[in-house]
Motif scaffolding. Structure first.
Motif, PDB file in Angstrom:
ATOM      1  N   UNK A  96       0.835  -1.211   0.000  1.00  0.00           N
ATOM      2  CA  UNK A  96       0.000   0.000   0.000  1.00  0.00           C
ATOM      3  C   UNK A  96       0.861   1.250   0.000  1.00  0.00           C
ATOM      4  N   UNK A  97       1.915   1.249   0.824  1.00  0.00           N
ATOM      5  CA  UNK A  97       2.809   2.409   0.897  1.00  0.00           C
ATOM      6  C   UNK A  97       3.550   2.605  -0.424  1.00  0.00           C
ATOM      7  N   UNK A  98       4.066   1.508  -0.976  1.00  0.00           N
ATOM      8  CA  UNK A  98       4.789   1.588  -2.248  1.00  0.00           C
ATOM      9  C   UNK A  98       3.865   2.035  -3.387  1.00  0.00           C
ATOM     10  N   UNK A  99       2.634   1.539  -3.402  1.00  0.00           N
ATOM     11  CA  UNK A  99       1.675   1.906  -4.452  1.00  0.00           C
ATOM     12  C   UNK A  99       1.406   3.405  -4.431  1.00  0.00           C
ATOM     13  N   UNK A 100       1.252   3.975  -3.248  1.00  0.00           N
ATOM     14  CA  UNK A 100       1.029   5.417  -3.140  1.00  0.00           C
ATOM     15  C   UNK A 100       2.242   6.183  -3.654  1.00  0.00           C
ATOM     16  N   UNK A 101       3.435   5.710  -3.332  1.00  0.00           N
ATOM     17  CA  UNK A 101       4.664   6.381  -3.746  1.00  0.00           C
ATOM     18  C   UNK A 101       4.835   6.342  -5.259  1.00  0.00           C
ATOM     19  N   UNK A 102       4.416   5.218  -5.873  1.00  0.00           N
ATOM     20  CA  UNK A 102       4.638   5.039  -7.313  1.00  0.00           C
ATOM     21  C   UNK A 102       3.391   5.339  -8.149  1.00  0.00           C
ATOM     22  N   UNK A 103       2.414   6.022  -7.553  1.00  0.00           N
ATOM     23  CA  UNK A 103       1.223   6.495  -8.274  1.00  0.00           C
ATOM     24  C   UNK A 103       0.437   5.355  -8.909  1.00  0.00           C
ATOM     25  N   UNK A 104       0.225   4.292  -8.150  1.00  0.00           N
ATOM     26  CA  UNK A 104      -0.572   3.177  -8.650  1.00  0.00           C
ATOM     27  C   UNK A 104      -1.558   2.749  -7.569  1.00  0.00           C
ATOM     28  N   UNK A 105      -2.429   1.814  -7.899  1.00  0.00           N
ATOM     29  CA  UNK A 105      -3.480   1.383  -6.972  1.00  0.00           C
ATOM     30  C   UNK A 105      -3.379  -0.113  -6.727  1.00  0.00           C
ATOM     31  N   UNK A 106      -3.273  -0.543  -5.457  1.00  0.00           N
ATOM     32  CA  UNK A 106      -3.207  -1.984  -5.164  1.00  0.00           C
ATOM     33  C   UNK A 106      -4.578  -2.631  -5.284  1.00  0.00           C
ATOM     34  N   UNK A 107      -4.591  -3.908  -5.636  1.00  0.00           N
ATOM     35  CA  UNK A 107      -5.832  -4.674  -5.717  1.00  0.00           C
ATOM     36  C   UNK A 107      -5.703  -5.910  -4.819  1.00  0.00           C
ATOM     37  N   UNK A 108      -6.700  -6.106  -3.990  1.00  0.00           N
ATOM     38  CA  UNK A 108      -6.694  -7.247  -3.064  1.00  0.00           C
ATOM     39  C   UNK A 108      -7.444  -8.432  -3.666  1.00  0.00           C
ATOM     40  N   UNK A 109      -7.103  -9.612  -3.177  1.00  0.00           N
ATOM     41  CA  UNK A 109      -7.808 -10.852  -3.537  1.00  0.00           C
ATOM     42  C   UNK A 109      -7.918 -11.049  -5.047  1.00  0.00           C
ATOM     43  N   UNK A 110      -6.812 -10.868  -5.738  1.00  0.00           N
ATOM     44  CA  UNK A 110      -6.770 -11.115  -7.183  1.00  0.00           C
ATOM     45  C   UNK A 110      -6.410 -12.582  -7.407  1.00  0.00           C
TER      46      UNK A 110
END
Length: 724
Positions: free
Chosen positions: A612-626
């Protein structure tokens, strides 16, 4: 004797020389002999068989179909060459499939083709008709006012092989559809056999089933080109480019010869002075119009032709801007000059209004009389007039009486053709007005023509709607001759200052001239980059006398641009030279290096941060339960690249943060659960997946066809025959 011996010694060679010389004498000159042994006059050839006539015939058929489908009387260059490419693809595909089917003993006989034609015609009466045939049927039915005539045309199609005019166009369009239908059937036969011939063993299917694990993950995609990584700038050396080319040169194979063309464009547009002069001219004309005694007087003085007295309703207007200008003002209102989208000036006047029907249903009697063109009639002109007047009197008193009279005044019509609807805008204006006038009085109308008199009785009419009469004068906004000459001179100056592709680009940049870059332009293309309808440029680039780095003369394209082109590169058929692909290799290596450098940074960051922290830093969105599947394709795997999927399924299901790379993106992944694959009964699912992967999708059918093409000797000289 020595001379005779020498002749005997070189007898075979001498016979060849004499034979060639004799052939040259018979043909006229040695140039013709060279042509005899070359493909210079060959348009298209597949293996050793020429298809010049077949190509020309099929092209004309496709052209007729294209015009009908898109309701066009003529095509733009870009459309014209789309038809060429369609024709070539059809001809090439069919010839290759014919060869393959012939090897299998499955050539299509005349009886099979006839059956396919009958099935195609019969589809018109089903819920899923052949769409192209249905379109053609509709057009013919409208042209003949009869579905029966259209059906008869299809059923007797070969009777129209030597027809002319519209009937020939209909015939050609039908034959194009018929060919497409046969080609589709051949494709289905061949590719069906190819698919059916595949055998996938139980061992292979079981292996796939066991390897087809599923994983439940948290996932985030990272784009290495995001601005957050802009400080990472890789470099690539010339040695690295050479090494890459040496190892991967086969992927830079050109299947066809192409050209890289740069085009400097000079838009032909009016200057500010032109715009002012045009507006001044329009306003001066409007002043004369308002001062004129009448519209007719103004038209005579200004040589505008006759006044259009047609009535129009709102829906007839092509420009919405005219709605309020014409229908929301009192009759007699002037339409002051206005500029429409920088394309034209308009001004005019609303001078009439009436409530009129769009169409009338009429019954009519035809009385012909004897004249130079009709010697068979038994009536004189005078007798026909008396008879018509008598019929009119009867109909005026009893309108329905016209149907009792019809059988004797059909003039070749069927007895069932008792009435017809006529549209206001497609009917001779005085006739339509007369029908309205006389029908309003409850009377029939007699129209006198050359050799015939017609008695009309209006039976029905559509509901009257408000219609208006108006006159609109147009002044196109276009550059003056002086401006066009000035723009052309700018192009000439650039052409004269440019001696190579490099100098043209430099000179264009210095002068603020836009340059379009066309890469991999084929000989039959109508585009260079985004510039359409530029066959002149493509033809010049493929001319035998045009060499790499040459600069063209000034060419005018679409009356919209003056252009100066340069041939930046010639891409011969075969493996491209390093020089021509070095830029592409450099870009590819730069992207690979940047991905690797970004991956190294992200892996370092991942040691001390959550997804979650890395996704915010790299301007992307995490997806759960994929949920991911090892053997699924990219679409089914949440768009994760196959290369990354392989790496993900090698991870441990321990919820730790991992970084894996694909070909273009990075993936932040935490694997929560991993389930072993379980083969299905009889391996049905696994074998279906294998079949789909190998041959079951259209793209793989194209791969098969492309492979056939790659192993076929083809001569394509169409550009010599269709330069414009």
């Amino acid at each position: 004797m020595a001379a005779i011996g020498a002749i005997r010694k070189h007898g075979i060679l001498l016979m060849v020389i004499i034979g060639v010389a004799l052939l040259a004498f018979l043909l006229g000159d040695m140039t013709k002999v060279a042509d005899f042994f070359s493909d210079r006059n060959t348009m298209v050839k597949i293996e050793n068989k020429k298809f010049n006539d077949e190509y020309q015939q099929q092209y004309q058929q496709n052209l007729a179909l294209w015009r009908i489908v898109y309701d066009k009387s003529s095509l733009e260059e870009s459309e014209n060459f789309q038809v060429h490419e369609m024709t070539w693809n059809q001809l090439l595909s069919e010839e290759l499939l014919n060869k393959e089917l012939d090897k299998l003993g499955l050539m299509y006989s005349d009886e099979m083709k006839e059956t396919a034609r009958n099935e195609m015609n019969a589809s018109l009466y089903t819920q899923q008709p052949n769409q192209l045939l249905y379109k053609l049927f509709t057009v013919i039915a409208e042209a003949t006012s009869s579905n029966e005539a259209a059906a008869a045309f299809f059923n007797n199609i070969e009777d129209y092989q030597n027809a002319e005019g519209v009937a020939k166009d209909f015939y050609d369009a039908y034959k194009a559809i018929e060919r497409m239908n046969i080609l589709t059937k051949k494709q289905m036969s061949y590719f069906g056999l190819v698919q059916g011939s595949q055998y996938f063993s139980d061992v292979m299917a079981e292996k796939l089933g066991k390897e087809n694990q599923t994983a439940l993950v948290t996932l985030a995609m990272v784009n290495p080109n995001d601005p957050v990584f802009q400080d990472i700038v890789p470099t690539v050396s010339k040695d690295e480019i050479k090494a890459w080319y040496k190892e991967h040169k086969k992927q830079y194979k050109n299947n066809v010869e192409t050209r890289d063309i740069d085009v400097a464009i000079f838009q032909i547009a009016p200057s500010n002075e032109d715009l002012k002069n045009i507006e001044d001219s329009v306003r001066a004309a409007y002043a004369r119009f308002t001062a004129a005694p009448s519209i007719a007087d103004f038209n005579i003085t200004e040589m505008k032709g006759e006044v259009d007295s047609t009535y129009y309703k709102k829906e007839d207007l092509a420009m919405n801007e005219f709605d309020s200008l014409i229908f929301n003002v009192p009759v007699g209102s002037m339409i002051e000059p206005f500029n429409y989208e920088g394309r034209a000036w308009y001004y005019g006047k609303v001078f009439g209004m009436a409530y009129r029907p769009d169409s009338l249903q009429v019954a009519y009697l035809v009385l012909d009389y004897k004249n130079a063109q009709n010697q068979q009639s038994t009536r004189t002109k005078k007798a026909a007039k008396r008879e018509a007047d008598s019929l009119k009197t009867i109909i005026d008193h009893n309108p329905d009486a016209i149907f009792e009279m019809l059988p004797n005044y059909l003039a070749g019509r069927k007895a069932t053709d008792t009435t017809m609807w006529i549209d206001e805008h497609t009917t001779y204006r005085p006739l339509y007005d007369s029908l309205l006038k006389y029908s309003a009085q409850g009377k029939a109308y007699v129209q006198k023509n050359q050799g015939v008199i017609v008695v009309f009785s209006v039976r029905q009419r559509t509901a009257p709607v408000e219609k208006r009469q108006f006159v609109i004068y147009t002044e196109e906004i276009k550059p003056s001759d002086a401006t066009v000459n000035a723009i052309q001179n700018e192009a000439l100056q650039l052409a004269n200052a440019s001696v190579s592709s490099a100098t043209l680009l430099t000179e264009a940049n210095n002068r603020g001239v836009q340059v379009l870059r066309g890469n991999g332009v084929t000989a039959m293309s109508a585009y260079v980059g985004q510039l359409p309808n530029c066959r002149d440029i493509v033809t010049w680039a493929f001319n035998e006398d045009t060499k790499k780095d040459d600069v063209s003369e000034v060419m005018k394209i679409n009356n919209m641009f003056f252009t100066v082109a340069t041939l930046r590169n010639i891409n011969e058929k075969g493996i491209a030279e390093l020089e021509s692909v070095s830029d592409a290799i450099e870009a590819e290596l730069m992207a690979k290096k940047k991905l690797e450098m970004v991956e190294a940074r992200v892996k370092e960051d991942a040691k001390k941060a959550s997804i979650a922290t890395l996704a915010a830093k790299y301007h992307t969105t995490p997806r759960d339960s994929v949920r991911l599947g090892f053997a699924l394709d990219q679409y089914q795997n949440a768009q994760v690249e196959d290369k990354a999927i392989a790496k993900i399924f090698a991870l441990n299901a321990d919820n730790s943060t991992n970084v894996v790379s694909g070909n273009n993106l990075l993936y932040l992944v935490a694997v929560h659960n991993m389930e072993a694959g379980q083969p299905t009964p009889n391996y049905a699912f696994e074998k279906m997946m294998l079949r789909n992967t190998v041959t079951g999708r259209n793209r793989n059918e194209m791969v098969i066809l492309d492979n056939l093409i790659a192993n076929t000797k083809i001569v394509d000289n169409r550009c010599r025959f269709y330069q414009k």
